[in-house]
Design a protein around this motif. Structure first.
Motif, mmCIF file in Angstrom:
data_model
loop_
_atom_site.group_PDB
_atom_site.id
_atom_site.type_symbol
_atom_site.label_atom_id
_atom_site.label_comp_id
_atom_site.label_asym_id
_atom_site.label_seq_id
_atom_site.Cartn_x
_atom_site.Cartn_y
_atom_site.Cartn_z
ATOM 1 N N ASN A 98 0.836 -1.204 0.000
ATOM 2 C CA ASN A 98 0.000 0.000 0.000
ATOM 3 C C ASN A 98 0.870 1.253 0.000
ATOM 4 O O ASN A 98 2.038 1.216 0.353
ATOM 5 N N LEU A 99 0.253 2.345 -0.433
ATOM 6 C CA LEU A 99 0.933 3.647 -0.429
ATOM 7 C C LEU A 99 0.077 4.597 0.386
ATOM 8 O O LEU A 99 -1.104 4.797 0.062
ATOM 9 N N GLN A 100 0.638 5.103 1.414
ATOM 10 C CA GLN A 100 -0.072 6.020 2.330
ATOM 11 C C GLN A 100 -1.396 5.408 2.776
ATOM 12 O O GLN A 100 -2.396 6.105 2.944
ATOM 13 N N GLY A 101 -1.416 4.086 2.896
ATOM 14 C CA GLY A 101 -2.641 3.419 3.324
ATOM 15 C C GLY A 101 -3.601 3.068 2.205
ATOM 16 O O GLY A 101 -4.635 2.444 2.447
ATOM 17 N N TYR A 102 -3.238 3.446 0.970
ATOM 18 C CA TYR A 102 -4.087 3.110 -0.178
ATOM 19 C C TYR A 102 -3.519 1.880 -0.881
ATOM 20 O O TYR A 102 -2.298 1.779 -1.033
ATOM 21 N N PRO A 103 -4.387 0.944 -1.269
ATOM 22 C CA PRO A 103 -3.867 -0.293 -1.874
ATOM 23 C C PRO A 103 -3.055 -0.054 -3.133
ATOM 24 O O PRO A 103 -3.398 0.796 -3.946
ATOM 25 N N CYS A 104 -1.954 -0.780 -3.243
ATOM 26 C CA CYS A 104 -1.107 -0.674 -4.432
ATOM 27 C C CYS A 104 -1.740 -1.518 -5.534
ATOM 28 O O CYS A 104 -1.899 -2.727 -5.385
ATOM 29 N N ILE A 105 -2.116 -0.890 -6.629
ATOM 30 C CA ILE A 105 -2.795 -1.629 -7.699
ATOM 31 C C ILE A 105 -1.811 -2.380 -8.595
ATOM 32 O O ILE A 105 -2.187 -3.299 -9.298
ATOM 33 N N VAL A 106 -0.541 -1.992 -8.530
ATOM 34 C CA VAL A 106 0.460 -2.653 -9.383
ATOM 35 C C VAL A 106 0.696 -4.091 -8.911
ATOM 36 O O VAL A 106 0.787 -5.015 -9.709
ATOM 37 N N CYS A 107 0.774 -4.280 -7.592
ATOM 38 C CA CYS A 107 1.036 -5.617 -7.045
ATOM 39 C C CYS A 107 -0.210 -6.206 -6.388
ATOM 40 O O CYS A 107 -0.116 -7.226 -5.714
ATOM 41 N N GLU A 108 -1.349 -5.566 -6.571
ATOM 42 C CA GLU A 108 -2.610 -6.002 -5.960
ATOM 43 C C GLU A 108 -2.504 -6.071 -4.441
ATOM 44 O O GLU A 108 -3.067 -6.949 -3.805
ATOM 45 N N GLY A 109 -1.697 -5.183 -3.887
ATOM 46 C CA GLY A 109 -1.568 -5.123 -2.437
ATOM 47 C C GLY A 109 -0.715 -6.220 -1.832
ATOM 48 O O GLY A 109 -0.690 -6.420 -0.629
ATOM 49 N N LYS A 110 -0.002 -6.965 -2.708
ATOM 50 C CA LYS A 110 0.783 -8.100 -2.208
ATOM 51 C C LYS A 110 2.232 -7.744 -1.908
ATOM 52 O O LYS A 110 2.943 -8.510 -1.266
ATOM 53 N N GLY A 111 2.701 -6.623 -2.439
ATOM 54 C CA GLY A 111 4.083 -6.225 -2.203
ATOM 55 C C GLY A 111 5.051 -6.828 -3.207
ATOM 56 O O GLY A 111 6.165 -6.348 -3.379
ATOM 57 N N ARG A 112 4.625 -7.911 -3.850
ATOM 58 C CA ARG A 112 5.442 -8.524 -4.910
ATOM 59 C C ARG A 112 4.521 -8.796 -6.085
ATOM 60 O O ARG A 112 3.317 -8.945 -5.905
ATOM 61 N N PHE A 113 5.085 -8.863 -7.251
ATOM 62 C CA PHE A 113 4.240 -9.199 -8.389
ATOM 63 C C PHE A 113 4.973 -10.011 -9.429
ATOM 64 O O PHE A 113 6.194 -10.027 -9.471
ATOM 65 N N LYS A 114 4.184 -10.703 -10.201
ATOM 66 C CA LYS A 114 4.692 -11.543 -11.269
ATOM 67 C C LYS A 114 4.898 -10.687 -12.496
ATOM 68 O O LYS A 114 4.054 -9.875 -12.820
ATOM 69 N N LEU A 115 6.024 -10.889 -13.144
ATOM 70 C CA LEU A 115 6.228 -10.170 -14.389
ATOM 71 C C LEU A 115 5.434 -10.897 -15.460
ATOM 72 O O LEU A 115 5.603 -12.088 -15.676
ATOM 73 N N GLU A 116 4.516 -10.181 -16.058
ATOM 74 C CA GLU A 116 3.639 -10.808 -17.031
ATOM 75 C C GLU A 116 3.722 -10.090 -18.366
ATOM 76 O O GLU A 116 4.368 -9.067 -18.494
ATOM 77 N N THR A 117 3.002 -10.628 -19.303
ATOM 78 C CA THR A 117 2.961 -9.953 -20.600
ATOM 79 C C THR A 117 2.197 -8.646 -20.405
ATOM 80 O O THR A 117 1.413 -8.497 -19.468
ATOM 81 N N TRP A 118 2.417 -7.739 -21.296
ATOM 82 C CA TRP A 118 1.788 -6.419 -21.206
ATOM 83 C C TRP A 118 0.262 -6.559 -21.218
ATOM 84 O O TRP A 118 -0.430 -5.892 -20.461
ATOM 85 N N SER A 119 -0.255 -7.446 -22.063
ATOM 86 C CA SER A 119 -1.711 -7.573 -22.131
ATOM 87 C C SER A 119 -2.279 -8.131 -20.822
ATOM 88 O O SER A 119 -3.335 -7.693 -20.362
ATOM 89 N N ASN A 120 -1.558 -9.063 -20.198
ATOM 90 C CA ASN A 120 -2.020 -9.578 -18.900
ATOM 91 C C ASN A 120 -1.949 -8.500 -17.832
ATOM 92 O O ASN A 120 -2.805 -8.409 -16.958
ATOM 93 N N GLU A 121 -0.907 -7.685 -17.936
ATOM 94 C CA GLU A 121 -0.752 -6.613 -16.953
ATOM 95 C C GLU A 121 -1.867 -5.572 -17.099
ATOM 96 O O GLU A 121 -2.381 -5.058 -16.116
ATOM 97 N N LEU A 122 -2.213 -5.328 -18.346
ATOM 98 C CA LEU A 122 -3.303 -4.379 -18.592
ATOM 99 C C LEU A 122 -4.623 -4.934 -18.072
ATOM 100 O O LEU A 122 -5.431 -4.209 -17.487
ATOM 101 N N THR A 123 -4.812 -6.229 -18.270
ATOM 102 C CA THR A 123 -6.036 -6.866 -17.771
ATOM 103 C C THR A 123 -6.121 -6.696 -16.259
ATOM 104 O O THR A 123 -7.163 -6.349 -15.715
ATOM 105 N N ARG A 124 -4.974 -6.897 -15.593
ATOM 106 C CA ARG A 124 -4.925 -6.745 -14.141
ATOM 107 C C ARG A 124 -5.215 -5.301 -13.748
ATOM 108 O O ARG A 124 -5.970 -5.045 -12.816
ATOM 109 N N LEU A 125 -4.636 -4.380 -14.516
ATOM 110 C CA LEU A 125 -4.852 -2.969 -14.223
ATOM 111 C C LEU A 125 -6.347 -2.613 -14.311
ATOM 112 O O LEU A 125 -6.892 -1.957 -13.427
#
Ligand SMILES: [Zn+2]
Length: 204
Positions: free
Chosen positions: A109-136
């Motif tokens: 999280n950032l300033q208490g707001y969930p981090c959307i890049v890692c879905e609040g997990k602190g770590r994330f999987k490097l994925e294809t751009w289209s998968n990343e966009l889907t997640r976004l």
């Protein structure tokens, strides 16, 4: 990094063989699963063990079938070796293709707001751009964030010149502070530029 082959074998890294005081052909390696931490302790002399397997020629060792089954290790999976100084044990675990999230410094999280890049997990999987966009988009839907991608593939410059530009990403929400949204936007914008750069370098 050792890779499990179709026979469930790996080439034992020579530095770890040395680290464990050398291992002779035919000598047993004992495996003990620490399920809570998803790691497997390996040792030449284990009091408690779940399985054992002899060290083979050419630095090969078979990861016993029950160990592979419990830890869901399959052909092609990579293993990492680690040493736990406190417990004085060597353990192996399945290598995960996850990365520290630099956006939230692994906080989730950032300033208490969930981090959307890692879905609040602190770590994330490097994925294809289209998968990343889907997640976004999924995260945007979840947290009420407006995402627009202005996909201008080409622009026409004066003198009939044509330039390729990257998609412009806009992230807006009244639920998040501007500075947090800017960090997200910055990440995705840079990612889009990198993707476009990779696409272009493939063309040549
Ligand atoms: Zn994050």
């Amino acid at each position: 990094m050792p890779v499990i082959n179709s026979q469930g074998q790996i080439t034992f890294p020579s530095e770890w063989k040395k680290f464990m005081g050398g291992i002779k052909v035919g000598e047993y390696i004992y495996y003990y699963i620490q399920q809570s931490e998803q790691k497997i302790i390996i040792s030449k002399n284990c009091v408690t063990f779940d399985a054992r397997a002899p060290f083979l020629k050419n630095n090969l060792i078979t990861i016993p079938h029950n160990i592979r089954k419990v830890c869901n290790l399959q052909n092609g999976d990579r293993l990492t070796f680690t040493y736990d100084l406190i417990k004085d044990t060597v353990y192996i675990m399945k290598a995960q293709d996850t990365f520290e999230c630099e956006i939230c410094n692994e906080e989730g999280n950032l300033q208490g707001y969930p981090c959307i890049v890692c879905e609040g997990k602190g770590r994330f999987k490097l994925e294809t751009w289209s998968n990343e966009l889907t997640r976004l988009f999924r995260m945007g839907y979840k947290y009420g964030i407006n995402i627009s991608i202005i996909n201008t593939n080409t622009i026409h410059l004066p003198d009939n010149e044509v330039a390729n530009i990257f998609p412009v990403i806009q992230i807006e929400s009244s639920n998040f502070p501007i500075e947090v949204l800017e960090k997200f936007q910055d990440y995705y914008q840079k990612r889009a530029i990198r993707v476009r750069g990779e696409e272009e370098s493939q063309d040549f």
